[in-house]
Design a protein around this motif. Structure first.
Motif, PDB file in Angstrom:
ATOM      1  N   TRP A  33       0.843  -1.205   0.000  1.00 44.98           N
ATOM      2  CA  TRP A  33       0.000   0.000   0.000  1.00 44.98           C
ATOM      3  C   TRP A  33       0.872   1.247   0.000  1.00 44.98           C
ATOM      4  O   TRP A  33       0.650   2.184  -0.774  1.00 44.98           O
ATOM      5  N   LEU A  34       1.913   1.262   0.836  1.00 50.81           N
ATOM      6  CA  LEU A  34       2.828   2.400   0.871  1.00 50.81           C
ATOM      7  C   LEU A  34       3.548   2.559  -0.463  1.00 50.81           C
ATOM      8  O   LEU A  34       3.672   3.676  -0.997  1.00 50.81           O
ATOM      9  N   THR A  35       4.026   1.452  -1.006  1.00 50.82           N
ATOM     10  CA  THR A  35       4.740   1.511  -2.282  1.00 50.82           C
ATOM     11  C   THR A  35       3.834   2.048  -3.392  1.00 50.82           C
ATOM     12  O   THR A  35       4.277   2.810  -4.259  1.00 50.82           O
ATOM     13  N   ARG A  88      15.162   8.054   4.899  1.00 46.47           N
ATOM     14  CA  ARG A  88      15.611   6.776   4.345  1.00 46.47           C
ATOM     15  C   ARG A  88      14.754   6.458   3.115  1.00 46.47           C
ATOM     16  O   ARG A  88      13.604   6.021   3.235  1.00 46.47           O
ATOM     17  N   SER A  89      15.298   6.686   1.942  1.00 49.56           N
ATOM     18  CA  SER A  89      14.548   6.471   0.701  1.00 49.56           C
ATOM     19  C   SER A  89      14.894   5.114   0.098  1.00 49.56           C
ATOM     20  O   SER A  89      15.632   4.325   0.688  1.00 49.56           O
ATOM     21  N   GLU A  90      14.382   4.878  -1.093  1.00 49.73           N
ATOM     22  CA  GLU A  90      14.614   3.589  -1.764  1.00 49.73           C
ATOM     23  C   GLU A  90      16.099   3.285  -1.937  1.00 49.73           C
ATOM     24  O   GLU A  90      16.539   2.149  -1.767  1.00 49.73           O
ATOM     25  N   LEU A 117      11.343   2.585   1.971  1.00 54.25           N
ATOM     26  CA  LEU A 117      10.205   2.489   1.052  1.00 54.25           C
ATOM     27  C   LEU A 117       9.918   3.760   0.263  1.00 54.25           C
ATOM     28  O   LEU A 117       9.502   3.675  -0.892  1.00 54.25           O
ATOM     29  N   PRO A 118      10.096   4.970   0.812  1.00 54.55           N
ATOM     30  CA  PRO A 118       9.704   6.165   0.061  1.00 54.55           C
ATOM     31  C   PRO A 118      10.597   6.368  -1.159  1.00 54.55           C
ATOM     32  O   PRO A 118      11.792   6.036  -1.133  1.00 54.55           O
ATOM     33  N   PRO A 119      10.055   6.940  -2.239  1.00 54.64           N
ATOM     34  CA  PRO A 119      10.895   7.284  -3.380  1.00 54.64           C
ATOM     35  C   PRO A 119      11.913   8.353  -2.984  1.00 54.64           C
ATOM     36  O   PRO A 119      11.714   9.113  -2.041  1.00 54.64           O
ATOM     37  N   ASP A 120      13.010   8.412  -3.716  1.00 55.59           N
ATOM     38  CA  ASP A 120      14.119   9.290  -3.352  1.00 55.59           C
ATOM     39  C   ASP A 120      13.702  10.752  -3.252  1.00 55.59           C
ATOM     40  O   ASP A 120      14.227  11.495  -2.412  1.00 55.59           O
TER      41      ASP A 120
END
Length: 462
Positions: free
Chosen positions: A93-95, A166-168, A173-176
């Motif tokens: 769901w987050l992705t 903390r990104s991908e 999980l969050p995009p950069d």
């Protein structure tokens, strides 16, 4: 502020009252006297004779009076992405939604905050909180937009100023493009405290330090965020132990489960509360109890995302402070807290304790005094007692939906959502006859619809 020497008084009479005080005192027919922004008296029968400065009397026959509901976990911005990714677990769901969320801007966030607050306030919430952690570069003053919406609504409010670093590319999980730098997040959080945190007894706005979650923030952000919060005397909030996948993530990355990891970073304590806490073993619960760490229980969202059933009865038995949370409206589309009273009771009865898990009065306590505890405001709100702030709700229980349920607390918790005849925050009317008095509901609905469409169009074209 405290009641003046010659205060204006509001008198409520002839209602059932559930005070949710330390003794669970209830009155079958009683009165409440409000003087300015404080509760002056609560008791059985009619109000005292000879009161001066009475500007309004309310005959509350057929109603139940309770403390205002306290929401301890929410993500307002998600109001404009409701109804998406409806069959996903948390990580999927987050992705699916992070790429859309990372494109929010100030008008979107303000409209979403208005929609979220309106839905909660109309349903009896007098103290709200928002855990906002998505701050795209160039998106405007998002914290100011959220706080402004709460001020306009007239509700008491805690902004948990969130952050992600903390990104991908770092294994998160969050995009950069959706994260902040460590230094930027800490500086922006402290600036928010400087601008908005109020330490007074009757504060309408407070700030908490709130890095998002173990899988979206660095260890350094957790450690330095805790240091910042304690240096500035504000509370700490984050997500914890929400899913099995989170536990696996922590063990793979840090060599330990979420609770042990949080303890190593300074994130257990009586100034901390965490959302969800679904996957807690006996040792985790004992650690929360030992340190006074609080929990925001979000039963509807946990069910929507198939996260599991939190061990709320065991937490309460151990002495862990527990409140209720709506969570974001992309994982709890109803967006109001009455559903959480009902679902907290019902879902926990599906667990190991079955019918002895929770009762109606325990559910009401979670939504009121328990919420005040985890927000650090139990001395001021959460129960109907003389000297506390005048945050209270009158629920109408004499209509078809509730009229045949003799016990008013059972009617409120297990029955359909009850209409709110009157909701006071700081002694001021926010809801009257089931309608908001502070904002135009139709205008809020139009604004949220328009901003949801604009966000969808931007995300589709990205």
């Amino acid at each position: 502020m405290a009641a003046s020497a010659d205060p204006q008084r509001l008198v409520i009479e002839n209602c059932s009252i559930a005070t949710v005080d330390a003794h669970d005192t209830e009155y079958a027919s009683g009165h409440i006297v409000v003087a300015d922004n404080r509760i002056e008296s609560v008791g059985a029968g009619k109000a005292p004779e000879g009161l001066t400065g009475v500007v309004r009397r309310v005959d509350a026959t057929g109603h139940l009076a309770t403390p205002g509901l306290v929401n301890t976990h929410h993500h307002f911005y998600q109001w404009i992405t409701r109804g998406l990714a409806t069959d996903h677990n948390l990580f999927d769901w987050l992705t699916a939604l992070y790429p859309t969320w990372a494109r929010v801007d100030e008008p979107m966030v303000r409209a979403a905050a208005q929609g979220s607050l309106a839905m909660m306030a109309r349903g009896g919430v007098t103290t709200a909180m928002d855990h906002h952690y998505v701050y795209p570069q160039g998106s405007g003053d998002l914290s100011g937009a959220i706080i402004g919406a709460a001020r306009d609504m007239g509700v008491r409010f805690t902004l948990a100023r969130g952050s992600m670093d903390r990104s991908e590319k770092d294994g998160g999980l969050p995009p950069d493009f959706a994260v902040e730098s460590l230094e930027g997040a800490l500086a922006a959080t402290e600036a928010t405290i400087d601008a908005h945190h109020d330490t007074s007894f009757d504060a309408m706005t407070q700030i908490a330090v709130a890095p998002c979650s173990p899988f979206s923030v660095s260890t350094e952000l957790l450690v330095q965020g805790a240091e910042l919060a304690r240096r500035r005397g504000v509370r700490l909030h984050t997500h914890g132990s929400e899913t099995v996948e989170e536990e696996q993530f922590c063990k793979e990355l840090f060599g330990m489960g979420p609770t042990d990891y949080f303890e190593t970073t300074g994130w257990l304590g009586d100034d901390v509360w965490m959302a969800h806490c679904v996957h807690m073993n006996d040792s985790d619960i004992a650690a929360f109890a030992r340190t006074g760490t609080g929990v925001a229980h979000c039963p509807s969202s946990n069910a929507r995302l198939a996260a599991g059933i939190a061990r709320v009865p065991d937490m309460l038995a151990a002495g862990v402070p527990v409140g209720l949370g709506v969570d974001g409206t992309a994982s709890n589309e109803s967006g109001e807290l009455h559903t959480e009273l009902r679902n907290a009771l019902l879902i926990n009865r599906l667990g190991a304790h079955r019918e002895k898990a929770l009762n109606a009065r325990q559910a009401l306590r979670l939504a009121t005094y328990g919420g005040a505890q985890v927000l650090g405001r139990a001395d001021q709100i959460g129960s109907l007692e003389a000297g506390k702030l005048a945050d209270l709700v009158l629920w109408k229980l004499d209509t078809l939906a509730h009229a045949s349920i003799a016990d008013p607390v059972t009617a409120l918790v297990l029955g359909a959502a009850a209409p709110v005849t009157l909701s006071l925050v700081d002694g001021r009317t926010v809801v009257e006859d089931n309608h908001l008095t502070t904002v135009d509901e139709d205008a809020v609905a139009r604004a949220t619809r328009d901003e949801a469409r604009r966000l969808a169009q931007i995300a589709a074209g990205a």
